[in-house]
Design a protein around this motif. Sequence first.
Motif, PDB file in Angstrom:
ATOM      1  N   LYS A  13      60.724  90.818  17.919  1.00  0.00           N
ATOM      2  CA  LYS A  13      61.718  90.507  16.899  1.00  0.00           C
ATOM      3  C   LYS A  13      61.386  91.198  15.585  1.00  0.00           C
ATOM      4  CE  LYS A  13      63.888  86.626  14.520  1.00  0.00           C
ATOM      5  NZ  LYS A  13      63.922  85.136  14.371  1.00  0.00           N
ATOM      6  N   ALA A  14      60.093  91.151  15.189  1.00  0.00           N
ATOM      7  CA  ALA A  14      59.688  91.825  13.959  1.00  0.00           C
ATOM      8  C   ALA A  14      59.901  93.333  14.051  1.00  0.00           C
ATOM      9  CB  ALA A  14      58.218  91.515  13.658  1.00  0.00           C
ATOM     10  N   GLU A  15      59.618  93.885  15.227  1.00  0.00           N
ATOM     11  CA  GLU A  15      59.808  95.324  15.408  1.00  0.00           C
ATOM     12  C   GLU A  15      61.288  95.688  15.309  1.00  0.00           C
ATOM     13  OE1 GLU A  15      58.644  99.235  15.958  1.00  0.00           O
ATOM     14  OE2 GLU A  15      57.398  97.455  15.667  1.00  0.00           O
ATOM     15  N   ARG A  16      62.153  94.859  15.876  1.00  0.00           N
ATOM     16  CA  ARG A  16      63.591  95.143  15.794  1.00  0.00           C
ATOM     17  C   ARG A  16      64.104  94.994  14.367  1.00  0.00           C
ATOM     18  NH1 ARG A  16      66.096  95.740  20.604  1.00  0.00           N
ATOM     19  NH2 ARG A  16      64.932  95.146  22.476  1.00  0.00           N
ATOM     20  N   GLU A  17      63.593  93.982  13.644  1.00  0.00           N
ATOM     21  CA  GLU A  17      63.991  93.834  12.238  1.00  0.00           C
ATOM     22  C   GLU A  17      63.517  95.028  11.417  1.00  0.00           C
ATOM     23  OE1 GLU A  17      62.371  90.135  11.007  1.00  0.00           O
ATOM     24  OE2 GLU A  17      63.930  88.927  11.989  1.00  0.00           O
ATOM     25  N   LYS A  18      62.320  95.514  11.724  1.00  0.00           N
ATOM     26  CA  LYS A  18      61.816  96.691  11.031  1.00  0.00           C
ATOM     27  C   LYS A  18      62.713  97.903  11.304  1.00  0.00           C
ATOM     28  CE  LYS A  18      57.836  99.837  11.037  1.00  0.00           C
ATOM     29  NZ  LYS A  18      56.507 100.103  11.646  1.00  0.00           N
ATOM     30  N   ARG A  19      63.102  98.079  12.556  1.00  0.00           N
ATOM     31  CA  ARG A  19      63.998  99.194  12.892  1.00  0.00           C
ATOM     32  C   ARG A  19      65.333  99.051  12.178  1.00  0.00           C
ATOM     33  NH1 ARG A  19      63.274  99.649  19.492  1.00  0.00           N
ATOM     34  NH2 ARG A  19      61.040 100.165  19.511  1.00  0.00           N
ATOM     35  N   ALA A  20      65.838  97.800  12.104  1.00  0.00           N
ATOM     36  CA  ALA A  20      67.113  97.584  11.422  1.00  0.00           C
ATOM     37  C   ALA A  20      67.012  97.930   9.936  1.00  0.00           C
ATOM     38  CB  ALA A  20      67.557  96.134  11.606  1.00  0.00           C
ATOM     39  N   GLN A  21      65.903  97.528   9.293  1.00  0.00           N
ATOM     40  CA  GLN A  21      65.723  97.851   7.884  1.00  0.00           C
ATOM     41  C   GLN A  21      65.593  99.355   7.683  1.00  0.00           C
ATOM     42  OE1 GLN A  21      62.344  95.585   6.593  1.00  0.00           O
ATOM     43  NE2 GLN A  21      63.408  93.614   6.747  1.00  0.00           N
ATOM     44  N   ILE A  22      64.879 100.005   8.589  1.00  0.00           N
ATOM     45  CA  ILE A  22      64.732 101.462   8.470  1.00  0.00           C
ATOM     46  C   ILE A  22      66.074 102.150   8.634  1.00  0.00           C
ATOM     47  CG2 ILE A  22      63.737 103.500   9.590  1.00  0.00           C
ATOM     48  CD1 ILE A  22      61.281 101.836  10.236  1.00  0.00           C
ATOM     49  N   LEU A  23      66.850 101.709   9.621  1.00  0.00           N
ATOM     50  CA  LEU A  23      68.171 102.304   9.827  1.00  0.00           C
ATOM     51  C   LEU A  23      69.090 102.039   8.640  1.00  0.00           C
ATOM     52  CD1 LEU A  23      68.784 101.473  13.604  1.00  0.00           C
ATOM     53  CD2 LEU A  23      68.216 103.691  12.599  1.00  0.00           C
ATOM     54  N   GLU A  24      68.990 100.822   8.064  1.00  0.00           N
ATOM     55  CA  GLU A  24      69.820 100.509   6.901  1.00  0.00           C
ATOM     56  C   GLU A  24      69.424 101.375   5.713  1.00  0.00           C
ATOM     57  OE1 GLU A  24      71.065  96.579   4.228  1.00  0.00           O
ATOM     58  OE2 GLU A  24      69.636  96.432   5.880  1.00  0.00           O
TER      59      GLU A  24
END
Length: 331
Positions: free
Chosen positions: A183-194
């Motif tokens: 979950k943390a990794e996916r949130e990190k990817r989402a923040q990076i993409l944003e």
Amino acid sequence: MAALTGFSVTIIILAILILLTLFAGIKTVPQGYGYTVERFGRYTRTLTPGLNLIIPFIDRIGKRINIMEQVLDVPEQEVITRDNASVEADAVAFYQILNPASAAYQVANLEMAILNLTMTNIRSVMGSMDLDELLSNRDSINERLLRVVDLAVEPWGVKVTRIEIKDIRPPNDLVEAMGRQMKAEREKRAQILEAEGSKTAQILRSEGSKQSAILEAEGEREAAFREAEARERLAEAEANATRSVSLAIAEGDVAAINYFVAQKYTEAMASIGTAKNAKIVLMPMEASSLIGSLGGIGAIAKEVFGNDGGGSNEPTARRSTPSVRSGNSES
């Protein structure tokens, strides 16, 4: 009669013995099996599927070996990975006996031997890997297990065709930790993409502003160029008109002078008259003398149209000229 009866019994007994001997020497092997033949306890040959003959009372069937591909279920066992994570794994193995004699006489309890060998190698192979590598490289684990186990059972006349890991189950707390990590990794990817999207949007907006400024500057430059060109043409026209009047003056044409002065005066009066706050106009006394120059218009008209208009030029000029009082008067 009694002797005949005894002879008949003997014949019957001999026939029965012959039949028993024949039946003892004829062996039928079903498809998918191989029978080993022992003579006085020593292996001699292997009977293939079909009808076979052996020497009665001397040869006997030793082992009935199933030569079809068989499935061996490997029970669940605990494995410690290289990074000290405890997991439970089970598997399934497929094997086939290629040499019935070796499978019958080279190892005792072939199935148990293959099972223990497979379980040992599962712990060995999986224990040499980290947990993440273990969960994501199941095909690699199957390949390594197959290669090692098949090499080990080759002297037994057995071919291991496939080994598949059915399931790998980490402990519950480890599964929860892995879920939080994912979950943390996916949130990190989402923040990076944003962040990348915001960066791209800012770049595009900057590029758009830049292009807009460039186009606006080019438009202003084109407008200024066209305005300058228009002023240049207007100045050129004024110069040509002035040049023509100058030539007319040099040639002594007084009517041209009167026309030129009258045109400028008319334009000035039109500008004053169209102004919103132009209600009362105060003119100096000397300005009334300029109105007399409008008489030249009549002379020009006379030259152009002849005397058909009737009357003299002076009254016409006076009729078209507004009344002006000298000094500080109203017009």
